[in-house]
Motif scaffolding. Structure first.
Motif, PDB file in Angstrom:
ATOM      1  N   UNK A  28       0.144 -14.403  -2.024  1.00  0.00           N
ATOM      2  CA  UNK A  28      -0.222 -13.936  -0.684  1.00  0.00           C
ATOM      3  C   UNK A  28      -1.012 -12.643  -0.811  1.00  0.00           C
ATOM      4  N   UNK A  29      -1.629 -12.237   0.261  1.00  0.00           N
ATOM      5  CA  UNK A  29      -2.412 -11.004   0.296  1.00  0.00           C
ATOM      6  C   UNK A  29      -1.672  -9.976   1.139  1.00  0.00           C
ATOM      7  N   UNK A  30      -1.717  -8.735   0.686  1.00  0.00           N
ATOM      8  CA  UNK A  30      -1.070  -7.645   1.422  1.00  0.00           C
ATOM      9  C   UNK A  30      -2.137  -6.686   1.957  1.00  0.00           C
ATOM     10  N   UNK A  31      -1.826  -6.063   3.079  1.00  0.00           N
ATOM     11  CA  UNK A  31      -2.726  -5.095   3.699  1.00  0.00           C
ATOM     12  C   UNK A  31      -2.480  -3.706   3.111  1.00  0.00           C
ATOM     13  N   UNK A  32      -3.378  -2.782   3.374  1.00  0.00           N
ATOM     14  CA  UNK A  32      -3.162  -1.387   2.992  1.00  0.00           C
ATOM     15  C   UNK A  32      -1.958  -0.837   3.756  1.00  0.00           C
ATOM     16  N   UNK A  33      -1.249   0.075   3.132  1.00  0.00           N
ATOM     17  CA  UNK A  33      -0.073   0.730   3.715  1.00  0.00           C
ATOM     18  C   UNK A  33       1.079  -0.222   4.010  1.00  0.00           C
ATOM     19  N   UNK A  34       1.168  -1.300   3.249  1.00  0.00           N
ATOM     20  CA  UNK A  34       2.281  -2.237   3.412  1.00  0.00           C
ATOM     21  C   UNK A  34       3.371  -1.894   2.391  1.00  0.00           C
ATOM     22  N   UNK A  35       4.609  -1.880   2.838  1.00  0.00           N
ATOM     23  CA  UNK A  35       5.738  -1.625   1.941  1.00  0.00           C
ATOM     24  C   UNK A  35       6.224  -2.922   1.322  1.00  0.00           C
ATOM     25  N   UNK A  36       6.515  -2.869   0.023  1.00  0.00           N
ATOM     26  CA  UNK A  36       7.045  -4.006  -0.715  1.00  0.00           C
ATOM     27  C   UNK A  36       8.271  -3.529  -1.481  1.00  0.00           C
ATOM     28  N   UNK A  37       9.134  -4.456  -1.852  1.00  0.00           N
ATOM     29  CA  UNK A  37      10.334  -4.100  -2.602  1.00  0.00           C
ATOM     30  C   UNK A  37      10.128  -4.448  -4.070  1.00  0.00           C
TER      31      UNK A  37
END
Length: 84
Positions: A28-37
């Motif tokens: 998947x693609x993540x956006x800027x300023x996205x939190x991940x664990x």
């Protein structure tokens, strides 16, 4: 020993992959300023992007991987644990 998860934050949009190199398909693609664990970091495929070149990847709690150069902080998004 129980893994302590850490939160990492992207600084640019990027791809999360099913393995630790660009040879693996995109999960998947993540956006800027996205939190991940994050669980831990490891050495994987070399990547050159956004002015950085290194082989550090972060293993996420969902079983996927993100290249550390997409994360805020150091080249592993400030994740403290190396994957064993």
């Amino acid at each position: 020993m129980t893994a302590e998860y850490e939160t990492v934050t992207t600084w640019v949009q990027g791809n999360v992959r099913i393995g630790p190199s660009t040879g693996y398909r995109i999960a998947y693609t993540v956006a800027a300023n996205q939190n991940l664990t994050a669980v831990c970091w490891l050495e994987g495929g070399m990547v050159t992007a956004n002015g950085y070149t290194h082989d550090k990847w972060v293993y996420l709690s969902d079983g996927n991987y993100i290249w550390g150069g997409l994360l805020k902080g150091n080249e592993v998004g400030n994740v403290s644990s190396h994957c064993w």
